[in-house]
Design an enzyme around this catalytic site. Structure first.
Site, short mmCIF file in Angstrom:
data_model
loop_
_atom_site.label_atom_id
_atom_site.label_comp_id
_atom_site.label_asym_id
_atom_site.label_seq_id
_atom_site.Cartn_x
_atom_site.Cartn_y
_atom_site.Cartn_z
N TYR A 145 -26.11 -9.80 -18.39
CA TYR A 145 -25.96 -9.36 -17.01
C TYR A 145 -24.66 -8.56 -16.81
CZ TYR A 145 -29.78 -11.90 -14.74
OH TYR A 145 -31.01 -12.33 -14.32
N LYS B 252 -31.39 -18.11 -28.90
CA LYS B 252 -32.22 -17.54 -29.97
C LYS B 252 -31.30 -17.33 -31.18
CE LYS B 252 -35.91 -15.56 -30.04
NZ LYS B 252 -37.15 -15.99 -30.79
N ASP C 240 -37.83 -19.30 -26.81
CA ASP C 240 -39.29 -19.11 -26.71
C ASP C 240 -40.01 -20.46 -26.82
OD1 ASP C 240 -38.43 -19.27 -29.35
OD2 ASP C 240 -39.94 -17.88 -30.13
N ASP D 138 -32.33 -17.49 -16.29
CA ASP D 138 -33.05 -16.83 -15.20
C ASP D 138 -34.55 -17.06 -15.36
OD1 ASP D 138 -33.38 -15.14 -12.93
OD2 ASP D 138 -33.89 -13.48 -14.27
N ASP E 288 -37.24 -19.98 -13.34
CA ASP E 288 -38.44 -19.61 -12.57
C ASP E 288 -39.64 -20.41 -13.07
OD1 ASP E 288 -37.10 -17.69 -11.07
OD2 ASP E 288 -38.71 -16.21 -11.27
C1 IPM Z 1 -31.81 -15.37 -9.60
C2 IPM Z 1 -32.27 -13.97 -9.29
C3 IPM Z 1 -31.11 -13.03 -9.55
C4 IPM Z 1 -30.79 -13.09 -11.01
C5 IPM Z 1 -31.32 -11.59 -9.06
C6 IPM Z 1 -31.67 -11.52 -7.60
C7 IPM Z 1 -30.12 -10.74 -9.37
O1 IPM Z 1 -33.40 -13.66 -10.03
O2 IPM Z 1 -30.82 -15.83 -9.01
O3 IPM Z 1 -32.45 -16.04 -10.41
O4 IPM Z 1 -31.42 -12.39 -11.82
O5 IPM Z 1 -29.88 -13.83 -11.37
MG MG Z 2 -34.23 -15.31 -11.09
#
Ligand code: IPM
Ligand code: MG
Length: 369
Positions: free
Chosen positions: A143, A194, A227, A251, A255
């Site tokens: 990032y 990884k 993975d 990240d 999710d």
């Molecule tokens: C998160 C989001 C952010 C990230 C974006 C909005 C920059 O996806 O907080 O998980 O990638 O960190």
């Molecule tokens: Mg995210």
């Protein structure tokens, strides 16, 4: 009476303002009832800041964030600002907050409420009772790594570059957070990278192993490739307690973990900095994004943001009882069958953002009567 607690609220874009409105109602409720009051400032971040100030986070708002005890953020981003360059996009505002506040440890718990077991896309037995914590490194890795950019090549092609980079201290400080958390939970950490293909992953594994040997041998440590971790999360998520991983893998895996709980609309997060003089910088935000497709329609689930507020009470203010009351109120409302669209199930009562807020406030009244 305790000194006022200083909060900066940054509702952001899309559904951010409407879910944050429900948090404001809970804050007002607490102000009315308790010996604690909050000094609340509001500010702009993301697209709303771009529209107003031309930048996704103004220097003034950045300074405000540095001055308060905790920041609570809604969500940033939307199609309106998608064409802008990376440094001017809404997301850049959030990344600047994380970077300048040095919020290197991002805690993303995935907790499956009993009432929502059926809202998960996984089989009930796989997710019932799930309670895991992803600790995502938040201020390093790909990032922020340099060099980065898109360049034109002499042959007419273009070349996009990002750099995945980690140093010893960056790895150790986030691993330490994970080990400390594990000690308060089931003493089990999975470190995820990884190392089979990336030098930064190999270094990650070596440094985590070293810290573990030096200071945390009472905690069980397992290494896992990212993975495989993605696969194991779907296959048998309950094998995990604390997962520590880098910025990008964190990240994605968070999710994924979020969906086990039924909806991204359920997941809170805390981003913490180093502790200095008994204080640590902190920002709390739901894991979900700005969901432009449903923004402004009173459809969004405010629970992730309310749970983020509860995390703030816990981690920034040691208000465990109040945090617990909010969490219980949410759980009771879910047990009562109230559902926003994202967690709707057969036989449940579908409600709007505002009505979900009403129900939680009513439950708070009951719990504290
Ligand atoms: C998160 C989001 C952010 C990230 C974006 C909005 C920059 O996806 O907080 O998980 O990638 O960190
Ligand atoms: Mg995210």
């Amino acid at each position: 009476m305790a000194a006022n607690k200083k909060l900066l609220i940054l509702p952001g874009d899309g559904i951010g303002p409407e879910v944050m409105r429900q948090v404001r109602r809970v804050i007002d409720w607490m102000d009315r009832r308790r010996s604690v009051t909050f000094d609340v400032q509001e500010g702009l971040v993301g697209g709303s800041a771009i529209d107003q100030h031309g930048v996704p986070l103004s220097d003034e708002t950045m300074a405000d964030a540095m001055g308060v005890d905790a920041v609570l953020l809604g969500a940033v981003g939307g199609p309106k600002w998608d064409q802008m360059s990376f440094d001017k996009r809404p997301e850049a505002g959030l990344l600047r907050l994380r970077k300048e506040m040095e919020l290197f440890a991002n805690l993303r718990p995935a907790l499956v409420f009993d009432a929502l077991v059926d809202a998960s896309t996984l089989k009930p037995d796989i997710v019932r009772g799930l309670d895991l914590m992803i600790v995502r490194e938040l201020t390093g890795g790909v990032y922020f790594g340099e060099p980065r950019g898109i360049e034109d090549l002499a042959n007419g092609e273009r070349r996009g570059v990002n750099t995945q980079v980690y140093t010893t201290s960056e790895i150790r400080r986030v691993a330490r957070v994970a080990f400390e958390l594990a000690r308060k939970r089931s003493r089990k950490v999975h470190s995820v990278e990884k190392a089979n293909v990336m030098e930064s992953g190999l270094l990650w594994r070596q440094e985590v192993t070293k810290l573990h040997q030096e200071e945390y041998s009472d905690v069980e440590l397992q290494h896992m490739y990212a993975d495989n971790c993605a696969m194991q999360l779907i296959k048998a998520p309950k094998q995990f307690d604390v997962i520590v991983t880098d910025n990008l893998f964190g990240d994605m895996l968070s999710d994924e973990a979020a969906m086990m709980t039924g909806s991204l609309g359920m997941l809170p997060s805390a981003s913490l900095g180093a502790e200095t003089g008994g204080k640590r910088r902190a920002l709390y935000e739901p894991v979900h994004g700005s969901a432009p497709d449903i923004a402004g329609r009173d459809l969004a689930n405010p629970i992730a943001t309310l749970l983020s507020f509860a995390m703030m009470l816990r981690y920034s203010f040691d208000m465990h009882e109040d945090a617990g009351t909010i969490e219980r109120a949410i759980e009771n409302v879910l047990n009562g069958g109230m559902r926003t669209a994202d967690i709707m199930g057969p036989g449940m009562a579908r409600c709007s953002t505002g009505v979900m807020g009403d129900s939680i406030l009513r439950e708070l009244d009951k719990l504290s009567a």
